[in-house]
Design a protein around this motif. Structure first.
Motif, PDB file in Angstrom:
ATOM      1  N   PHE A  35       0.826  -1.207   0.000  1.00  0.00           N
ATOM      2  CA  PHE A  35       0.000   0.000   0.000  1.00  0.00           C
ATOM      3  C   PHE A  35       0.865   1.263   0.000  1.00  0.00           C
ATOM      4  N   ILE A  60      -6.009   3.970   0.028  1.00  0.00           N
ATOM      5  CA  ILE A  60      -4.810   3.150   0.236  1.00  0.00           C
ATOM      6  C   ILE A  60      -3.873   3.786   1.258  1.00  0.00           C
ATOM      7  N   GLN A  64      -2.819   1.706   4.429  1.00  0.00           N
ATOM      8  CA  GLN A  64      -1.400   1.461   4.733  1.00  0.00           C
ATOM      9  C   GLN A  64      -1.084   1.752   6.193  1.00  0.00           C
TER      10      GLN A  64
END
Length: 467
Positions: A35, A60, A64
């Motif tokens: 990510f 994302i 992450q």
């Protein structure tokens, strides 16, 4: 007939649990690395994967952070904390079945939480973005693991406690306290107005300072004397440093609200407390580095200790940088820039992860009886070091450039400001590729030791469970 030492008996009792949590942590580490690369790639090419609605930058980036903190960080904390507490308590790890069941629930909840984020079902609260349905399961599983960690500590043979126990146990207890305070104010009895913003930011930042940071410091307090064979220099300062972090860190984090739509006294308190954080930072630096530099040759010869000292140096230097950035005159320049990425990545990559890597490399041979090749560990160290330094320097220099240029209204934003920091985004993209490769090496190193023959390990696990 030889009798196993107490440490070997303890290591054997921790093997299954340690292997499970460490293996899970490795998978989340790779997920977070994936990510992180996607997020960095989108900053250099906004059209990268632009047709996939599940992989927008906002989703994302949040995925992450959650995969790294809760997935990698949480599982690594469980593995390292249980082992260190068992070693220091001279007590076996109990309730392995319940620990693994709780660990499975924890990881499944994170999995569903990340899928929810990618599907757009997330809140806007920092580090609480996962759907509300997963949090009760995460809290229950966490409390089970913490309770069994406290059982280990309660069974200790030596009643006197030392610094690693203070920091690790405090971190295990602080997490549910932080979560319940934030959850009550953001979901159960929703706070009004700007208090939501304050509470959201406070939880996200305190999670780093009062959960990840104490565990890393506790691991360092355990590993440095264990490897060097000498006591911590000026150890009597450790208790002062511990209470300084406990008292100052929850207040210091609110300096990040400087310039935001909140009463001025809130970031002012944060600034004062951030300046006061020089005391615990100086204590940790004195304890760790005064001890390590007395035998620098031994530090260099020990790869686990190399990781730990890099992490403690990173903690010291970047924490002092953070104190400078908390000053109002400096914060006016850096507050709304990518310098905030420097703070986050320094904490999770340069400090927490490096110390955890060292702890794993120290513990794994003792638990499994199998050594990781020196060349593999050395390669991991150098790629991690290079990747972390490249990443942090790009965010630091890029953030300062961003702040200075953004404060000049005569400049055209798109061509002057964005164009000037674009090269730094490219450098961060390269750094994340290096770090992803480095983390893959780490996971391969660990898994080759834990699972040299998966079938035989499974048979051993079944045998231990039946006993």
């Amino acid at each position: 007939m030889t009798t196993d030492s107490p440490d070997k008996i303890i290591d054997r009792s921790a093997k299954l649990v340690f292997s499970f949590f460490l293996s899970s942590a490795g998978l989340w580490l790779l997920t977070a690395a994936f990510f992180a690369y996607l997020a960095a790639a989108k900053l250099t090419d906004p059209f990268f994967l632009s047709t996939c609605e599940f992989l927008t930058y906002g989703k994302i980036k949040v995925a992450q952070a959650n995969a790294f903190v809760y997935g990698w960080g949480g599982n690594a904390i469980f593995a390292v904390s249980l082992w260190i507490l068992a070693r220091l308590s001279q007590a076996e790890v109990r309730g392995s079945f319940f620990l693994i069941v709780a660990g499975v629930i924890w990881n499944l909840a994170i999995t569903f939480g990340l899928l929810g984020i990618l599907d757009g079902h997330m809140s806007g609260h920092e580090m609480l973005e996962m759907p509300t349905e997963v949090w009760p399961a995460m809290l229950i599983s966490y409390l089970i693991i913490t309770f069994l960690a406290l059982v280990i500590h309660r069974s200790r043979q030596i009643k006197e406690t030392i610094a690693p126990q203070w920091f690790i146990l405090a971190a295990l207890l602080w997490f549910p306290a932080l979560f319940l305070i934030a959850w009550h104010g953001l979901e159960i009895n929703t706070a009004r107005g700007t208090l939501q913003t304050v509470l959201s930011m406070w939880y996200g930042q305190s999670l780093i300072w009062l959960w990840l940071t104490p565990v890393a410091l506790g691991a360092a307090y355990y590993l440095i004397p264990a490897v060097l064979g000498r006591t911590i220099d000026k150890y009597y300062l450790a208790i002062f440093g511990f209470w300084c972090i406990a008292a100052l860190a929850p207040w210091s984090v609110v300096h990040h609200l400087e310039g935001g739509p909140v009463p001025m006294w809130i970031p002012a308190i944060g600034t004062v407390m951030s300046i006061a954080m020089v005391f615990p930072i100086a204590v940790a630096s004195t304890n760790f580095h005064a001890t390590a530099f007395l035998d620098i040759g031994k530090v260099w010869d020990s790869l686990p200790l190399r990781f730990v000292i890099f992490g403690t140096l990173s903690y010291t230097v970047s924490s002092y940088i953070g104190v400078v950035f908390s000053l109002p005159a400096v914060a006016k320049i850096t507050q709304f820039t990518i310098i905030n990425e420097f703070h986050f990545n320094q904490r999770v990559y340069g400090f927490f992860s490096m110390i955890i890597f060292g702890a794993v490399y120290f513990a794994l041979p003792r638990i499994t009886g199998r050594e990781i090749p020196i060349a593999a560990k050395s390669f991991h160290f150098w790629t991690s070091t290079f990747g972390v330094l490249l990443l942090l320097l790009a965010y630091l220099i890029g953030g300062l450039t961003h702040g200075v240029l953004a404060g000049q209204p005569s400049l055209e934003w798109s061509s002057a400001v964005i164009g000037s920091i674009q090269p730094y985004f490219l450098i961060t993209k390269i750094a994340f590729v290096i770090l992803a490769f480095s983390q893959l090496v780490f996971v391969v190193n660990v898994w080759r030791v834990i699972f040299p023959n998966p079938l035989s390990l499974l048979a051993t696990g079944n045998k231990e469970a039946s006993v």
